[in-house]
Write a protein that holds these residues in place. Structure first.
Motif, mmCIF file in Angstrom:
data_model
loop_
_atom_site.group_PDB
_atom_site.id
_atom_site.type_symbol
_atom_site.label_atom_id
_atom_site.label_comp_id
_atom_site.label_asym_id
_atom_site.label_seq_id
_atom_site.Cartn_x
_atom_site.Cartn_y
_atom_site.Cartn_z
ATOM 1 N N VAL A 1 0.851 -1.200 0.000
ATOM 2 C CA VAL A 1 0.000 0.000 0.000
ATOM 3 C C VAL A 1 0.883 1.246 0.000
ATOM 4 O O VAL A 1 0.638 2.210 -0.732
ATOM 5 C CB VAL A 1 -0.929 -0.004 1.240
ATOM 6 C CG1 VAL A 1 -1.773 1.258 1.277
ATOM 7 C CG2 VAL A 1 -1.793 -1.237 1.241
ATOM 8 N N LYS A 2 1.953 1.217 0.803
ATOM 9 C CA LYS A 2 2.842 2.373 0.905
ATOM 10 C C LYS A 2 3.514 2.663 -0.433
ATOM 11 O O LYS A 2 3.638 3.812 -0.836
ATOM 12 C CB LYS A 2 3.897 2.125 1.982
ATOM 13 C CG LYS A 2 3.347 2.266 3.392
ATOM 14 C CD LYS A 2 4.399 1.975 4.418
ATOM 15 C CE LYS A 2 3.795 1.984 5.820
ATOM 16 N NZ LYS A 2 4.710 1.502 6.830
ATOM 17 N N ILE A 3 3.951 1.612 -1.110
ATOM 18 C CA ILE A 3 4.628 1.815 -2.401
ATOM 19 C C ILE A 3 3.641 2.358 -3.434
ATOM 20 O O ILE A 3 3.984 3.243 -4.207
ATOM 21 C CB ILE A 3 5.296 0.501 -2.883
ATOM 22 C CG1 ILE A 3 6.427 0.142 -1.922
ATOM 23 C CG2 ILE A 3 5.854 0.643 -4.301
ATOM 24 C CD1 ILE A 3 7.064 -1.210 -2.155
ATOM 25 N N LYS B 1 1.236 4.308 -2.864
ATOM 26 C CA LYS B 1 1.014 5.730 -2.571
ATOM 27 C C LYS B 1 2.078 6.618 -3.205
ATOM 28 O O LYS B 1 1.866 7.798 -3.449
ATOM 29 C CB LYS B 1 0.992 5.957 -1.053
ATOM 30 C CG LYS B 1 -0.328 5.611 -0.412
ATOM 31 C CD LYS B 1 -0.286 5.925 1.068
ATOM 32 C CE LYS B 1 -1.569 5.517 1.744
ATOM 33 N NZ LYS B 1 -1.453 5.605 3.205
ATOM 34 N N LEU B 2 3.256 6.020 -3.428
ATOM 35 C CA LEU B 2 4.369 6.781 -4.001
ATOM 36 C C LEU B 2 4.087 7.169 -5.453
ATOM 37 O O LEU B 2 4.634 8.135 -5.974
ATOM 38 C CB LEU B 2 5.654 5.937 -3.902
ATOM 39 C CG LEU B 2 6.991 6.618 -4.082
ATOM 40 C CD1 LEU B 2 7.156 7.782 -3.117
ATOM 41 C CD2 LEU B 2 8.121 5.626 -3.875
ATOM 42 N N ASP B 3 3.188 6.387 -6.079
ATOM 43 C CA ASP B 3 2.769 6.665 -7.452
ATOM 44 C C ASP B 3 3.964 6.782 -8.401
ATOM 45 O O ASP B 3 4.143 7.795 -9.100
ATOM 46 C CB ASP B 3 1.937 7.957 -7.453
ATOM 47 C CG ASP B 3 1.155 8.103 -8.745
ATOM 48 O OD1 ASP B 3 0.938 7.064 -9.413
ATOM 49 O OD2 ASP B 3 0.804 9.238 -9.101
ATOM 50 N N LEU B 4 4.788 5.757 -8.379
ATOM 51 C CA LEU B 4 5.985 5.764 -9.228
ATOM 52 C C LEU B 4 5.608 5.732 -10.707
ATOM 53 O O LEU B 4 4.703 5.000 -11.089
ATOM 54 C CB LEU B 4 6.888 4.564 -8.887
ATOM 55 C CG LEU B 4 7.627 4.636 -7.558
ATOM 56 C CD1 LEU B 4 8.300 3.309 -7.268
ATOM 57 C CD2 LEU B 4 8.647 5.751 -7.556
ATOM 58 N N LYS B 5 6.305 6.531 -11.517
ATOM 59 C CA LYS B 5 5.965 6.565 -12.959
ATOM 60 C C LYS B 5 7.203 6.267 -13.789
ATOM 61 O O LYS B 5 8.301 6.569 -13.374
ATOM 62 C CB LYS B 5 5.425 7.941 -13.316
ATOM 63 C CG LYS B 5 3.987 8.109 -12.827
ATOM 64 C CD LYS B 5 3.544 9.551 -12.862
ATOM 65 C CE LYS B 5 2.164 9.686 -12.219
ATOM 66 N NZ LYS B 5 1.855 11.033 -11.813
#
Lengths: 305, 226
Positions: free
Chosen positions: B218-220, B222-226
């Protein structure tokens, strides 16, 4: 870049608060002290204008650490990095320039800024791999670190002592003796990290005693060549030499006590002011030494139970 | 034996350690685990006496500070001081006389170079060598394996086994569970300043699983990596 300078401004503000004073009180005190020190240079020193320019350049070069510079270099573009370094140095020398303007030394103002600019281009070495030998390795302390940073000054000081003997100038000899104590006092300007105090299996009093013995012993080793020369060539004035030796030790011990009296408070400026006051009026040490001793004991008791 | 009773630590109004109660016996190796910021280093500094706190830390053999070796997570070295001088300083501080530092240089460190120029792992090894040379009875090792190469990790493991044999008290922290499995007898899980679980070797897995099941995915996201 704007944010960087804003952060520096905030850091200065915070250092006043850490010092225990409000910035609006701290700034005027700094300005007054700077004015008094600058004035005393111009009143007492020959070619003060040139020496003042030199001091400002040394200040620009010496203040600021290489870790900080490396951090900026890592995170900013090379153009912005250069701009920051130049701006930082220009800001550092500005108080000196203002004072020179006030004294109407216009050419020197230009020199101050020009030298600050050139200093910005100089690469500061942060890690020297060459290990400078010292005679203090058996009891590693402030003297090991300090000697390695200032060993070149001893060449100059011993040179002065040699000139004093050659020219028959006793006062210059005494000056070189006193200079050793000035240099050694500077070794006590930086507080120890807690860990380096905590490791000692001794109480606060024994710790200070241990430190004072080291300071006296090692400073004696550094002054020994000058003491020898002065006592051989100026035996009739040995009482003056001994007087300055004892005063030097008192001065050194006071700096040592001050270091632990203000542990973790980063009081280099305060130490400087007290040091100058005691130099101008040595009897103050009758008050300052016991006061700093008591304060140091109280501080050390927190770590050395 | 070290006995910690009702230890509380506050930084102004922020409570970082809450009602810690622990016992450490000679010949035991205790691991303290927890996320970054859980309070492990503060707990270690409190036990060592470097921090003030509420509660008590009792040591049956007398003054705890003078017989404790403390390895900080990120050892700080004074500038312009060589590795050998650092070791000499630590030995002088405890009145331990050492005649041959090279002989005790188990990690083959360049002792005549300035310690500040050492790599992260070398700094850790130098600091560890220092506390080992002090002949301590208690060892607090804050992440001793961090940044150290595999070969040196093996040496550290063997050193810990030897300390256990010598009936020393060892308290350490690590984020690498495999090293904890190999070395520790007991594990204490510190979460938000409280010890939420203390287990023996047979139940280490339960703490590992509990720590891993803290919503990492869930935490990763949230980082919304693109």
């Amino acid at each position: 870049m704007r944010y960087y300078f804003l952060l520096q401004y905030k850091r200065i503000h915070r250092s006043f608060k850490d010092f225990g004073t409000e910035p609006f009180i701290g700034y005027p005190i700094i300005v007054v002290l700077f004015y008094l020190m600058s004035s005393s240079i111009f009143e007492n020193v020959l070619y003060a204008n040139y020496i003042y320019v030199l001091i400002s350049t040394l200040f620009a070069y010496a203040v600021g650490n290489s870790e900080h510079a490396r951090f900026i270099k890592q995170h900013f573009s090379i153009v912005n990095y250069r701009k920051i370094v130049v701006m930082n140095n220009m800001l550092k020398v500005t108080p000196f320039a203002i004072f020179l303007l006030y004294k109407t030394y216009y050419t020197e103002v230009f020199l101050v800024y020009a030298l600050a600019f050139f200093v910005s281009l100089a690469k500061k070495r942060s890690r020297v791999s060459l290990t400078i030998p010292t005679p203090f390795g058996k009891k590693p302390s402030e003297f090991v670190i300090g000697f390695r940073k200032t060993f070149w000054l001893f060449l100059l000081i011993y040179g002065l002592a040699a000139i004093a003997t050659y020219k028959g100038n006793f006062n210059l000899g005494v000056f070189s003796l006193v200079s050793i104590f000035f240099v050694c006092s500077s070794y006590y300007m930086k507080p120890d990290p807690d860990f380096y105090i905590w490791i000692h299996a001794m109480n606060s009093r024994d710790f200070l005693k241990h430190k004072i013995v080291i300071a006296i012993k090692y400073s004696f080793m550094l002054t020994a060549p000058i003491l020898f020369v002065l006592s051989v060539f100026y035996l009739d004035q040995i009482h003056i030499t001994l007087f300055f030796l004892i005063m030097g030790w008192l001065y050194l011990v006071m700096y040592l006590l001050m270091k632990y009296a203000f542990q973790n408070q980063g009081l280099e400026l305060f130490q400087g002011v007290v040091g100058v006051l005691c130099l101008l009026f040595p009897p103050i040490m009758v008050i300052t030494i016991p006061y700093f001793y008591t304060k140091a004991i109280n501080n050390l008791d927190l770590l050395l139970k | 034996m070290i006995s910690i009773k009702s230890l509380h630590k506050y930084y102004v109004n922020n409570q970082v350690l809450k009602d810690i109660n622990l016992k450490f016996n000679p010949g035991e190796i205790h691991g303290v685990v927890g996320e970054n910021g859980a309070g492990k280093t503060t707990l270690f500094r409190s036990i060592s006496g470097m921090e003030n706190f509420k509660g008590t830390v009792e040591y049956t053999k007398g003054e705890i500070k003078n017989t404790m070796g403390f390895l900080p997570t990120d050892p700080y070295f004074l500038s312009k001081i060589t590795g050998k001088e650092y070791l000499q300083l630590l030995c002088n501080a405890r009145n331990v006389e050492v005649f041959d530092f090279e002989e005790k240089n188990i990690f083959d460190l360049p002792l005549h170079h300035y310690a500040e120029t050492y790599s992260t792992g070398m700094k850790k090894k130098l600091a560890l060598t220092g506390v080992l040379m002090q002949n301590n009875d208690i060892f607090i090792l804050d992440e001793p394996f961090n940044g150290v190469d595999i070969y040196s990790n093996t040496i550290i493991n063997q050193v810990l086994t030897k300390l256990k044999e010598l009936n020393k008290i060892v308290i350490l922290s690590s984020h690498i569970f495999s090293t904890l499995y190999e070395t520790c007898d007991y594990l204490h899980y510190l979460k938000n300043g409280s010890i939420v679980k203390s287990v023996d070797k047979l139940q280490f897995k339960s703490i590992e699983e509990e720590m891993q099941a803290s919503g990492i995915e869930v935490k990763i996201d949230k980082l919304d990596l693109k």
